[in-house]
Design an enzyme around this catalytic site. Structure first.
Site, PDB file in Angstrom:
ATOM      1  N   ALA A  15       0.878  -1.178   0.000  1.00 19.66           N
ATOM      2  CA  ALA A  15       0.000   0.000   0.000  1.00 19.66           C
ATOM      3  C   ALA A  15       0.917   1.232   0.000  1.00 19.66           C
ATOM      4  O   ALA A  15       2.074   1.142  -0.426  1.00 19.66           O
ATOM      5  CB  ALA A  15      -0.931  -0.047   1.193  1.00 19.66           C
ATOM      6  N   MET A  67       2.780   2.937   2.170  1.00 19.41           N
ATOM      7  CA  MET A  67       4.103   2.896   2.803  1.00 19.41           C
ATOM      8  C   MET A  67       5.021   1.874   2.146  1.00 19.41           C
ATOM      9  O   MET A  67       6.178   2.152   1.836  1.00 19.41           O
ATOM     10  CB  MET A  67       3.964   2.601   4.307  1.00 19.41           C
ATOM     11  CG  MET A  67       3.297   3.698   5.088  1.00 19.41           C
ATOM     12  SD  MET A  67       4.169   5.271   4.993  1.00 19.41           S
ATOM     13  CE  MET A  67       5.512   5.005   6.135  1.00 19.41           C
ATOM     14  N   GLY A  68       4.492   0.664   1.965  1.00 20.57           N
ATOM     15  CA  GLY A  68       5.312  -0.422   1.427  1.00 20.57           C
ATOM     16  C   GLY A  68       5.829  -0.130   0.030  1.00 20.57           C
ATOM     17  O   GLY A  68       7.015  -0.322  -0.275  1.00 20.57           O
ATOM     18  N   ASN A  88       2.468  -8.715  -2.429  1.00 22.48           N
ATOM     19  CA  ASN A  88       1.279  -8.163  -1.773  1.00 22.48           C
ATOM     20  C   ASN A  88       0.165  -9.198  -1.888  1.00 22.48           C
ATOM     21  O   ASN A  88       0.120  -9.968  -2.845  1.00 22.48           O
ATOM     22  CB  ASN A  88       0.854  -6.860  -2.465  1.00 22.48           C
ATOM     23  CG  ASN A  88      -0.207  -6.111  -1.682  1.00 22.48           C
ATOM     24  OD1 ASN A  88       0.088  -5.537  -0.638  1.00 22.48           O
ATOM     25  ND2 ASN A  88      -1.437  -6.127  -2.171  1.00 22.48           N
ATOM     26  N   ALA A 125      -1.756  -2.895  10.775  1.00 26.74           N
ATOM     27  CA  ALA A 125      -1.387  -3.486  12.062  1.00 26.74           C
ATOM     28  C   ALA A 125      -2.488  -4.426  12.566  1.00 26.74           C
ATOM     29  O   ALA A 125      -3.629  -4.337  12.158  1.00 26.74           O
ATOM     30  CB  ALA A 125      -1.143  -2.368  13.067  1.00 26.74           C
ATOM     31  N   SER A 154       8.419   6.509  10.134  1.00 22.07           N
ATOM     32  CA  SER A 154       7.657   7.750  10.067  1.00 22.07           C
ATOM     33  C   SER A 154       8.056   8.592   8.861  1.00 22.07           C
ATOM     34  O   SER A 154       9.199   8.568   8.427  1.00 22.07           O
ATOM     35  CB  SER A 154       7.866   8.586  11.330  1.00 22.07           C
ATOM     36  OG  SER A 154       7.159   9.802  11.196  1.00 22.07           O
ATOM     37  N   GLY A 155       7.086   9.336   8.374  1.00 18.64           N
ATOM     38  CA  GLY A 155       7.370  10.241   7.256  1.00 18.64           C
ATOM     39  C   GLY A 155       6.303  10.169   6.191  1.00 18.64           C
ATOM     40  O   GLY A 155       6.366  10.894   5.202  1.00 18.64           O
ATOM     41  N   HIS A 194       6.149   9.022  19.449  1.00 18.39           N
ATOM     42  CA  HIS A 194       6.385   9.991  18.364  1.00 18.39           C
ATOM     43  C   HIS A 194       5.037  10.464  17.814  1.00 18.39           C
ATOM     44  O   HIS A 194       4.799  11.654  17.632  1.00 18.39           O
ATOM     45  CB  HIS A 194       7.233   9.327  17.274  1.00 18.39           C
ATOM     46  CG  HIS A 194       7.207  10.027  15.937  1.00 18.39           C
ATOM     47  ND1 HIS A 194       6.105   9.987  15.099  1.00 18.39           N
ATOM     48  CD2 HIS A 194       8.121  10.784  15.301  1.00 18.39           C
ATOM     49  CE1 HIS A 194       6.352  10.694  14.018  1.00 18.39           C
ATOM     50  NE2 HIS A 194       7.568  11.189  14.107  1.00 18.39           N
ATOM     51  N   GLU A 203       3.240  14.050  17.870  1.00 15.35           N
ATOM     52  CA  GLU A 203       2.713  14.610  16.606  1.00 15.35           C
ATOM     53  C   GLU A 203       1.279  15.134  16.813  1.00 15.35           C
ATOM     54  O   GLU A 203       0.935  16.229  16.350  1.00 15.35           O
ATOM     55  CB  GLU A 203       2.750  13.487  15.558  1.00 15.35           C
ATOM     56  CG  GLU A 203       2.253  13.814  14.190  1.00 15.35           C
ATOM     57  CD  GLU A 203       2.277  12.568  13.298  1.00 15.35           C
ATOM     58  OE1 GLU A 203       3.324  11.889  13.205  1.00 15.35           O
ATOM     59  OE2 GLU A 203       1.237  12.247  12.702  1.00 15.35           O
ATOM     60  N   TYR A 204       0.454  14.375  17.529  1.00 14.95           N
ATOM     61  CA  TYR A 204      -0.906  14.836  17.849  1.00 14.95           C
ATOM     62  C   TYR A 204      -0.810  16.179  18.581  1.00 14.95           C
ATOM     63  O   TYR A 204      -1.575  17.107  18.307  1.00 14.95           O
ATOM     64  CB  TYR A 204      -1.607  13.856  18.800  1.00 14.95           C
ATOM     65  CG  TYR A 204      -2.327  12.681  18.185  1.00 14.95           C
ATOM     66  CD1 TYR A 204      -1.740  11.869  17.231  1.00 14.95           C
ATOM     67  CD2 TYR A 204      -3.613  12.351  18.614  1.00 14.95           C
ATOM     68  CE1 TYR A 204      -2.401  10.763  16.721  1.00 14.95           C
ATOM     69  CE2 TYR A 204      -4.284  11.243  18.105  1.00 14.95           C
ATOM     70  CZ  TYR A 204      -3.671  10.449  17.167  1.00 14.95           C
ATOM     71  OH  TYR A 204      -4.336   9.350  16.662  1.00 14.95           O
ATOM     72  N   HIS A 241      -6.406   6.930  54.547  1.00 13.78           N
ATOM     73  CA  HIS A 241      -5.311   6.566  53.642  1.00 13.78           C
ATOM     74  C   HIS A 241      -3.951   6.994  54.183  1.00 13.78           C
ATOM     75  O   HIS A 241      -2.930   6.683  53.574  1.00 13.78           O
ATOM     76  CB  HIS A 241      -5.545   7.193  52.251  1.00 13.78           C
ATOM     77  CG  HIS A 241      -6.734   6.600  51.563  1.00 13.78           C
ATOM     78  ND1 HIS A 241      -6.802   5.272  51.212  1.00 13.78           N
ATOM     79  CD2 HIS A 241      -7.925   7.144  51.200  1.00 13.78           C
ATOM     80  CE1 HIS A 241      -7.975   5.038  50.639  1.00 13.78           C
ATOM     81  NE2 HIS A 241      -8.681   6.157  50.625  1.00 13.78           N
TER      82      HIS A 241
END
Ligand code: NBP
Length: 486
Positions: free
Chosen positions: A14, A16-17, A35, A81, A133-134, A190, A194-195, A462
């Protein structure tokens, strides 16, 4: 077909690959690709031809794919994943031999990698979980890569990874992260960072647009200018670009037509869950996740806006005529930078806590180094973080590094002005406000936690510690309160 065996294989073509395979081939490593559905194989082979007759060879069946790779075989998987990774391992491992290695390059939950590494080791295979990443562009031209797991496996592929990774002044953006699922864990954090970055930028945009009334052209100028200084980063750069894109289907700018509903795939949520598991405060990252959840409630928000508008509360609460645009822009820049320091401090502390729990021995400065290029959070700022950990590898929090501490102090007045302005205008800035609260909580010697502890002891026995006498104490607060007169 390759006439000789290839150096490496890649399964899962897809976005990335496909791009990572072309990158590897371009760096001179003959690669076999496979694939599940064969159309992507043909597409990749076609691209390899077009992009310079690259040494990339496609296979439609898993057996000939595996057998086309030189031993010990190294195969990178880039599939969705979860179950697809288990399915792909099952498909390929039938043809593997002892000593061969599988690398999962997806955004996998680190415990899945540890489970798989254990199972693969028992079969005599090597296994790595490698965060990549990227996005599409990074995969094609140089990503940041975070491989963790078998060191032997890393050594088998190191020559390829250092050439394929993004290259920056301090070297390739890849390093052996550590044992087990550490590579996936670091990639997960990471993404959490990024969020945080994206949320803080969005808040800066909101304040400038809603309170400062900046046009898209002005926003483009502001972000372009910011990208020349301390905020220089991929995310600020693409933000500047976004403001100049005109809508090709109607009048105006495209950004104004994009529905205000943020998607997500789960790594931010995992980061916040892990922060809670490890008792690490990560409020900026949590606020960015909550903001995505709330953005998803578009229909509810539309109704809520009507309810409050009919009660007299409009979108923006104050009269904006008094805002000095230039001053606001400068304040927002400073608030964004100071908030960013808090966000990275949280992410780094989370990584350190996990490293201690799992005995991974992660080097925070080295992680900042490999994020300097290729990845989505790449920024000049990461150099500063690396230097902070070089000065003191045991730094408790980035905020107390002398340089960052000085920068936060210099910016705190502007930061407070922006948060106050936003609160008074009814503009939510959860990332900036919670970052400021994080700073104000962390820097104070004494917090109101004494009262919370007293309450806990009151209703739950406590116990509490005292500031002046060592030991554990319990007081019959209720009884004493009944007897006490004041
Ligand atoms: P996707 O995450 O969209 O996955 C699509 C790939 O998974 C296709 O090759 C598909 O094969 C394969 N696949 C699926 Br779905 N189920 C399968 C199964 N049961 N058995 C075998 N293959 C299966 O691809 P991506 O966006 O390229 O991302 C790959 C990994 O990299 C993911 O973990 C992702 O989170 C991570 N990542 C993505 C980005 C990004 O920008 N996209 C960035 C960084 C990391 P098919 O063609 O036969 O359906």
């Amino acid at each position: 077909m390759a006439t000789t065996l290839t150096r490496i294989g890649l399964a899962g073509l897809a976005v990335m690959g496909q791009n990572l395979a072309l990158n590897i081939a371009e760096k001179g490593f003959p690669i076999s690709v496979y694939n599940r559905s064969s159309s992507k194989v043909d597409e990749t082979v076609e691209r390899a031809k077009k992009e310079g007759d690259l040494p990339l060879y496609g296979f439609h069946d898993p057996e000939s794919f595996v057998l086309s790779i030189q031993k010990p075989r190294v195969i990178i998987m880039l599939v969705k994943a979860g179950a697809p990774v288990d399915d792909t391992i099952k498909t390929l491992s039938v043809y593997l031999e002892k000593g061969d290695c599988i690398i999962d390059g997806g955004n996998e939950w680190y415990e899945n990698t540890e489970r798989r590494e254990k199972a693969m080791t028992e079969l005599g295979f090597l296994y790595l979980g490698m965060g990549v990443s990227g996005g599409e562009e990074g995969a094609r031209n140089g990503p940041s890569m975070m491989p963790g797991g078998s060191f032997e496996a890393y050594k088998n592929i190191e020559d390829i990874l250092v050439k394929v990774a993004a290259q920056v002044d301090s070297g390739p953006c890849v390093t052996y992260i550590g044992k087990g699922g550490s590579g996936n864990f670091v990639k997960m954090v990471h993404n959490g960072i990024e969020y945080g970055d994206m949320q803080l930028i969005a808040e800066a945009y909101d304040v400038l647009k809603s309170v400062g009334k900046l046009s898209n052209e002005e926003l483009h100028q502001v972000f372009s200018e910011w990208n020349k200084g301390e905020l220089l980063s991929f995310l600020v750069e693409i933000t500047a670009d976004i403001f100049k894109i005109k809508d090709d289907k109607a009048d105006g700018h495209l950004v104004d037509k994009v529905l205000d509903k943020t998607g997500m795939k789960g790594t931010g949520k995992w980061t916040v869950q892990q922060a809670a598991e490890l008792s690490i405060a990560a409020p900026t990252i949590a606020a960015s996740l909550d903001s995505r959840f709330l953005s998803g409630l578009k229909e509810e928000r539309v109704l809520a806006a009507k309810v409050f508008q009919s009660s007299g509360i409009g979108e923006i609460l104050t009269d904006q005529a008094v805002v000095d645009k230039q001053k606001l822009i400068d304040d927002v820049r400073q608030a964004l930078y100071a908030s960013k320091i808090c966000s990275y401090a949280q992410g780094m502390n989370l990584i350190r806590a996990k490293s201690e729990e799992k005995d991974w021995g992660l080097k925070l400065g080295e992680l900042a180094r490999i994020w300097k290029g290729g990845c989505i959070i790449r920024a000049i700022f990461l150099d500063r973080i690396k230097q902070a950990y070089d000065r003191n590898a045991d730094l408790a929090n980035l905020l107390v590094d002398p340089e960052f501490a000085g920068e936060v102090v210099d910016r705190q007045a502007a930061w407070r002005r922006v948060v106050c302005l936003a609160i008074n205008a009814g503009i939510s800035t959860p990332g900036m406000s919670t970052s400021l609260a994080y700073f104000d909580t962390y820097r104070r010697e004494r917090l109101p936690a004494n009262l919370v502890q007293a309450q806990r002891d009151y209703f739950g026995a406590h116990t509490y510690e005292r500031t002046d006498i060592p030991g554990s104490f319990h007081t019959e607060w209720f009884k004493l309160a009944k007897q006490s007169k004041i």
